[in-house]
Motif scaffolding. Structure first.
Motif, PDB file in Angstrom:
ATOM      1  N   GLU A 255      17.217   6.649  -9.101  1.00  0.00           N
ATOM      2  CA  GLU A 255      15.577   7.220  -8.894  1.00  0.00           C
ATOM      3  C   GLU A 255      15.334   8.418  -9.622  1.00  0.00           C
ATOM      4  OE1 GLU A 255      13.357   6.978  -6.007  1.00  0.00           O
ATOM      5  OE2 GLU A 255      13.704   4.935  -6.334  1.00  0.00           O
ATOM      6  N   GLU A 256      16.364   9.281  -9.762  1.00  0.00           N
ATOM      7  CA  GLU A 256      16.264  10.830 -10.583  1.00  0.00           C
ATOM      8  C   GLU A 256      15.755  10.470 -11.833  1.00  0.00           C
ATOM      9  OE1 GLU A 256      19.874  12.642 -10.201  1.00  0.00           O
ATOM     10  OE2 GLU A 256      19.774  12.852  -7.900  1.00  0.00           O
ATOM     11  N   LYS A 257      15.987   9.346 -12.454  1.00  0.00           N
ATOM     12  CA  LYS A 257      15.635   8.995 -13.878  1.00  0.00           C
ATOM     13  C   LYS A 257      14.355   8.090 -13.961  1.00  0.00           C
ATOM     14  CE  LYS A 257      20.204   8.920 -16.136  1.00  0.00           C
ATOM     15  NZ  LYS A 257      19.789   9.990 -16.893  1.00  0.00           N
ATOM     16  N   GLY A 258      13.773   8.047 -12.557  1.00  0.00           N
ATOM     17  CA  GLY A 258      12.401   7.366 -12.571  1.00  0.00           C
ATOM     18  C   GLY A 258      12.345   6.038 -12.533  1.00  0.00           C
ATOM     19  N   TYR A 259      13.534   5.143 -12.371  1.00  0.00           N
ATOM     20  CA  TYR A 259      13.508   3.869 -12.445  1.00  0.00           C
ATOM     21  C   TYR A 259      13.251   3.044 -11.151  1.00  0.00           C
ATOM     22  CZ  TYR A 259      15.763   3.820 -17.167  1.00  0.00           C
ATOM     23  OH  TYR A 259      16.269   3.951 -18.167  1.00  0.00           O
ATOM     24  N   THR A 260      12.710   1.955 -11.086  1.00  0.00           N
ATOM     25  CA  THR A 260      12.577   1.064  -9.687  1.00  0.00           C
ATOM     26  C   THR A 260      13.723   0.816  -9.199  1.00  0.00           C
ATOM     27  OG1 THR A 260      10.101   0.659 -10.444  1.00  0.00           O
ATOM     28  CG2 THR A 260      11.218  -0.743  -8.788  1.00  0.00           C
ATOM     29  N   VAL A 261      14.227   1.038  -8.096  1.00  0.00           N
ATOM     30  CA  VAL A 261      15.370   0.377  -7.508  1.00  0.00           C
ATOM     31  C   VAL A 261      15.202  -0.537  -6.330  1.00  0.00           C
ATOM     32  CG1 VAL A 261      17.682   1.047  -6.856  1.00  0.00           C
ATOM     33  CG2 VAL A 261      16.361   2.503  -8.593  1.00  0.00           C
ATOM     34  N   ILE A 262      15.951  -1.745  -6.354  1.00  0.00           N
ATOM     35  CA  ILE A 262      15.742  -2.363  -5.198  1.00  0.00           C
ATOM     36  C   ILE A 262      17.265  -2.905  -4.745  1.00  0.00           C
ATOM     37  CG2 ILE A 262      15.152  -4.474  -4.063  1.00  0.00           C
ATOM     38  CD1 ILE A 262      12.810  -4.524  -6.313  1.00  0.00           C
ATOM     39  N   MET A 263      17.670  -2.477  -3.528  1.00  0.00           N
ATOM     40  CA  MET A 263      18.991  -2.729  -3.085  1.00  0.00           C
ATOM     41  C   MET A 263      18.998  -3.541  -1.716  1.00  0.00           C
ATOM     42  SD  MET A 263      21.176   0.525  -4.089  1.00  0.00           S
ATOM     43  CE  MET A 263      21.500   0.840  -5.772  1.00  0.00           C
ATOM     44  N   ASN A 264      19.997  -4.278  -1.853  1.00  0.00           N
ATOM     45  CA  ASN A 264      20.262  -5.057  -0.435  1.00  0.00           C
ATOM     46  C   ASN A 264      19.008  -6.090  -0.276  1.00  0.00           C
ATOM     47  OD1 ASN A 264      21.669  -5.963   1.794  1.00  0.00           O
ATOM     48  ND2 ASN A 264      21.010  -4.358   3.092  1.00  0.00           N
ATOM     49  N   ARG A 265      18.599  -6.853  -1.143  1.00  0.00           N
ATOM     50  CA  ARG A 265      17.495  -7.666  -1.108  1.00  0.00           C
ATOM     51  C   ARG A 265      17.773  -8.940  -1.828  1.00  0.00           C
ATOM     52  NH1 ARG A 265      16.426  -5.073   2.526  1.00  0.00           N
ATOM     53  NH2 ARG A 265      14.456  -3.866   3.199  1.00  0.00           N
TER      54      ARG A 265
ATOM     55  N   ASN B  30      13.467   0.995  -0.358  1.00  0.00           N
ATOM     56  CA  ASN B  30      12.920  -0.117  -1.294  1.00  0.00           C
ATOM     57  C   ASN B  30      11.553  -0.037  -1.441  1.00  0.00           C
ATOM     58  OD1 ASN B  30      15.464  -1.302  -2.109  1.00  0.00           O
ATOM     59  ND2 ASN B  30      15.517  -2.435  -0.100  1.00  0.00           N
ATOM     60  N   PRO B  31      11.094  -0.541  -2.327  1.00  0.00           N
ATOM     61  CA  PRO B  31       9.658  -0.806  -2.420  1.00  0.00           C
ATOM     62  C   PRO B  31       8.940  -1.801  -1.434  1.00  0.00           C
ATOM     63  CG  PRO B  31      10.551  -1.203  -4.589  1.00  0.00           C
ATOM     64  CD  PRO B  31      11.607  -0.990  -3.738  1.00  0.00           C
ATOM     65  N   SER B  32       7.769  -1.799  -1.073  1.00  0.00           N
ATOM     66  CA  SER B  32       7.327  -2.675  -0.052  1.00  0.00           C
ATOM     67  C   SER B  32       7.550  -4.216  -0.595  1.00  0.00           C
ATOM     68  CB  SER B  32       5.644  -2.452   0.206  1.00  0.00           C
ATOM     69  OG  SER B  32       5.075  -2.950  -0.900  1.00  0.00           O
ATOM     70  N   ARG B  33       7.488  -5.186   0.272  1.00  0.00           N
ATOM     71  CA  ARG B  33       7.381  -6.573  -0.085  1.00  0.00           C
ATOM     72  C   ARG B  33       6.173  -7.072  -1.053  1.00  0.00           C
ATOM     73  NH1 ARG B  33       9.558 -10.020   4.051  1.00  0.00           N
ATOM     74  NH2 ARG B  33      11.491  -9.580   3.086  1.00  0.00           N
ATOM     75  N   GLU B  34       5.150  -6.373  -0.803  1.00  0.00           N
ATOM     76  CA  GLU B  34       3.951  -6.625  -1.538  1.00  0.00           C
ATOM     77  C   GLU B  34       4.080  -6.081  -3.009  1.00  0.00           C
ATOM     78  OE1 GLU B  34      -0.899  -5.423  -2.088  1.00  0.00           O
ATOM     79  OE2 GLU B  34       0.428  -4.839   0.050  1.00  0.00           O
ATOM     80  N   GLU B  35       4.652  -4.828  -3.072  1.00  0.00           N
ATOM     81  CA  GLU B  35       5.368  -4.288  -4.554  1.00  0.00           C
ATOM     82  C   GLU B  35       6.109  -5.134  -5.217  1.00  0.00           C
ATOM     83  OE1 GLU B  35       4.530   0.449  -4.003  1.00  0.00           O
ATOM     84  OE2 GLU B  35       6.220  -0.497  -2.704  1.00  0.00           O
TER      85      GLU B  35
END
Length: 137
Positions: free
Chosen positions: A117-127, A5-10
């Motif tokens: 991810e392979e398509k370049g999208y931002t993905v966040i899971m289990n948050r 996942n991206p950082s919490r700040e992101e």
């Protein structure tokens, strides 16, 4: 590939920039987590779009049957469905070209993650989006 996942700040920056959240699996039952989380986000100023073929309206907003039925751009697709449904939802997400795919706490799927991810999208899971919003306000 591991889910990262991206950082919490992101995540906080993404939430500050976003305005429209399509909620896949949003229940019209006030006792359900999807309802409580979406109501909190709506109360914080986000436009909530219920995506659930089994309901007609949630939180005073007409529900749509599928992501493709939403008019206009979607910033975040927040998913409240079981993990095994994520690959199918990820494909629908890519078709509408939303910005962020967000799977709620306890929901994750490596196949869906890799596809997006392979398509370049931002993905966040289990948050939990409500928790991240509260921690990054």
């Amino acid at each position: 590939m591991m889910i990262e996942n991206p950082s919490r700040e992101e995540m906080g920056k993404m939430l500050k920039k976003s305005k429209r959240i399509a909620v896949v699996g949003l229940s019209d039952n006030p006792d359900r987590t999807s309802y409580m989380v979406s109501k909190a986000m709506q109360d914080s100023g986000y436009e909530i779009i219920p995506v659930n073929p089994a309901v007609s309206e949630v939180l005073g907003v007409k529900a749509v049957k599928a992501l493709k039925d939403i008019e206009g751009h979607v910033d975040i697709v927040n998913v409240f469905r079981r993990s095994e449904f994520l690959p199918e939802i990820a494909k629908e997400f890519a078709e509408i070209d939303a910005d962020i795919f967000w799977a709620q706490l306890g929901v994750e799927n490596e196949e869906a993650y890799n596809f997006l991810e392979e398509k370049g999208y931002t993905v966040i899971m289990n948050r939990c989006i409500k928790v991240e919003h509260a921690l990054t306000k």
